[in-house]
Write a protein that holds these residues in place. Structure first.
Motif, PDB file in Angstrom:
ATOM      1  N   GLY A 147       0.819  -1.201   0.000  1.00  0.00           N
ATOM      2  CA  GLY A 147       0.000   0.000   0.000  1.00  0.00           C
ATOM      3  C   GLY A 147       0.855   1.255   0.000  1.00  0.00           C
ATOM      4  N   ALA A 148       0.395   2.272  -0.699  1.00  0.00           N
ATOM      5  CA  ALA A 148       1.175   3.502  -0.839  1.00  0.00           C
ATOM      6  C   ALA A 148       1.399   4.199   0.502  1.00  0.00           C
ATOM      7  N   ALA A 149       0.343   4.429   1.263  1.00  0.00           N
ATOM      8  CA  ALA A 149       0.489   5.171   2.519  1.00  0.00           C
ATOM      9  C   ALA A 149       1.419   4.433   3.481  1.00  0.00           C
ATOM     10  N   LYS A 150       1.192   3.138   3.657  1.00  0.00           N
ATOM     11  CA  LYS A 150       2.019   2.358   4.586  1.00  0.00           C
ATOM     12  C   LYS A 150       3.492   2.381   4.160  1.00  0.00           C
ATOM     13  N   THR A 151       3.742   2.190   2.883  1.00  0.00           N
ATOM     14  CA  THR A 151       5.116   2.170   2.368  1.00  0.00           C
ATOM     15  C   THR A 151       5.793   3.522   2.573  1.00  0.00           C
ATOM     16  N   LEU A 152       5.104   4.597   2.235  1.00  0.00           N
ATOM     17  CA  LEU A 152       5.706   5.927   2.363  1.00  0.00           C
ATOM     18  C   LEU A 152       5.940   6.298   3.821  1.00  0.00           C
ATOM     19  N   ILE A 153       5.032   5.931   4.685  1.00  0.00           N
ATOM     20  CA  ILE A 153       5.213   6.201   6.120  1.00  0.00           C
ATOM     21  C   ILE A 153       6.440   5.436   6.638  1.00  0.00           C
ATOM     22  N   GLU A 154       6.589   4.178   6.230  1.00  0.00           N
ATOM     23  CA  GLU A 154       7.764   3.400   6.639  1.00  0.00           C
ATOM     24  C   GLU A 154       9.049   4.044   6.123  1.00  0.00           C
ATOM     25  N   ARG A 155       9.052   4.485   4.871  1.00  0.00           N
ATOM     26  CA  ARG A 155      10.257   5.071   4.278  1.00  0.00           C
ATOM     27  C   ARG A 155      10.548   6.465   4.827  1.00  0.00           C
ATOM     28  N   SER A 156       9.563   7.075   5.455  1.00  0.00           N
ATOM     29  CA  SER A 156       9.782   8.413   6.018  1.00  0.00           C
ATOM     30  C   SER A 156      10.682   8.380   7.255  1.00  0.00           C
ATOM     31  N   ALA A 157      10.772   7.238   7.899  1.00  0.00           N
ATOM     32  CA  ALA A 157      11.583   7.127   9.115  1.00  0.00           C
ATOM     33  C   ALA A 157      13.030   7.514   8.819  1.00  0.00           C
ATOM     34  N   GLY A 158      13.514   8.508   9.512  1.00  0.00           N
ATOM     35  CA  GLY A 158      14.889   8.961   9.356  1.00  0.00           C
ATOM     36  C   GLY A 158      15.135   9.845   8.147  1.00  0.00           C
ATOM     37  N   SER A 159      14.133  10.063   7.318  1.00  0.00           N
ATOM     38  CA  SER A 159      14.311  10.892   6.127  1.00  0.00           C
ATOM     39  C   SER A 159      14.196  12.372   6.484  1.00  0.00           C
ATOM     40  N   ARG A 160      14.764  13.187   5.636  1.00  0.00           N
ATOM     41  CA  ARG A 160      14.689  14.631   5.856  1.00  0.00           C
ATOM     42  C   ARG A 160      13.272  15.147   5.637  1.00  0.00           C
ATOM     43  N   MET A 161      12.594  14.630   4.595  1.00  0.00           N
ATOM     44  CA  MET A 161      11.259  15.102   4.276  1.00  0.00           C
ATOM     45  C   MET A 161      10.575  14.096   3.362  1.00  0.00           C
ATOM     46  N   LEU A 162       9.258  14.043   3.459  1.00  0.00           N
ATOM     47  CA  LEU A 162       8.417  13.265   2.558  1.00  0.00           C
ATOM     48  C   LEU A 162       7.625  14.261   1.729  1.00  0.00           C
ATOM     49  N   VAL A 163       7.682  14.132   0.404  1.00  0.00           N
ATOM     50  CA  VAL A 163       7.006  15.068  -0.493  1.00  0.00           C
ATOM     51  C   VAL A 163       5.999  14.294  -1.332  1.00  0.00           C
ATOM     52  N   LEU A 164       4.768  14.824  -1.382  1.00  0.00           N
ATOM     53  CA  LEU A 164       3.671  14.174  -2.095  1.00  0.00           C
ATOM     54  C   LEU A 164       2.837  15.211  -2.835  1.00  0.00           C
ATOM     55  N   GLY A 165       2.158  14.755  -3.866  1.00  0.00           N
ATOM     56  CA  GLY A 165       1.138  15.586  -4.495  1.00  0.00           C
ATOM     57  C   GLY A 165      -0.116  15.561  -3.645  1.00  0.00           C
ATOM     58  N   SER A 166      -0.946  16.571  -3.788  1.00  0.00           N
ATOM     59  CA  SER A 166      -2.143  16.650  -2.950  1.00  0.00           C
ATOM     60  C   SER A 166      -3.154  15.561  -3.280  1.00  0.00           C
ATOM     61  N   ARG A 167      -3.201  15.154  -4.528  1.00  0.00           N
ATOM     62  CA  ARG A 167      -4.109  14.082  -4.942  1.00  0.00           C
ATOM     63  C   ARG A 167      -3.433  13.281  -6.035  1.00  0.00           C
TER      64      ARG A 167
END
Length: 141
Positions: A92-112
């Motif tokens: 899943g996109a949200a779960k994967t991105l949240i996991e990859r956000s750990a320790g990252s400087r920033m998470l960047v996404l489009g609004s939709r």
């Protein structure tokens, strides 16, 4: 990946939508200013009808990789930054991105992205990431 490399990484979630192309371009500008690398991530999963004989030759991971490559090519006119890496991840996109956000400087996404309802201001992935990511989140409109 060691902790320092992760802390110097900006994760960008893409799905091929115009919003994700804009998010990737914006992230590249920020990454240059901050001396950070960019990890572009897209996800895939099998649909509930994956056992259908009509889908026997379909490879969703390969389709996701093509969509990621097309998004990167569009965002940078075929000339991506050298610090850019790509990841195609099952799940899943949200779960994967949240996991990859750990320790990252920033998470960047489009609004939709491609999913959801046109009338929503924020998509379900960007909403979940904004609420649960382990680093600052930038949502590009």
């Amino acid at each position: 990946m060691d902790e320092r490399a992760a802390a110097d990484r900006m994760v960008v979630g893409v799905d091929g939508s115009p919003q994700s192309v804009a998010a990737l371009r914006y992230a590249a500008t920020l990454a240059t200013a901050l001396g950070a690398s960019i990890e572009v991530v897209t996800t895939w999963s099998y649909p509930p009808v994956a056992d259908s004989p009509m889908l026997a030759d379909w490879d969703p991971a390969q389709d996701a990789a093509r969509a990621l490559d097309a998004t990167v090519a569009e965002a940078f006119d075929g000339d991506p930054p050298r610090s850019l890496t790509r990841a195609v991840v099952s799940g899943g996109a949200a779960k994967t991105l949240i996991e990859r956000s750990a320790g990252s400087r920033m998470l960047v996404l489009g609004s939709r992205g491609h999913g959801g309802f046109v009338g929503l201001v924020l998509g379900s992935v960007s909403t979940a990431c904004a609420a649960h990511a382990k680093c600052p989140v930038l949502i590009v409109h």
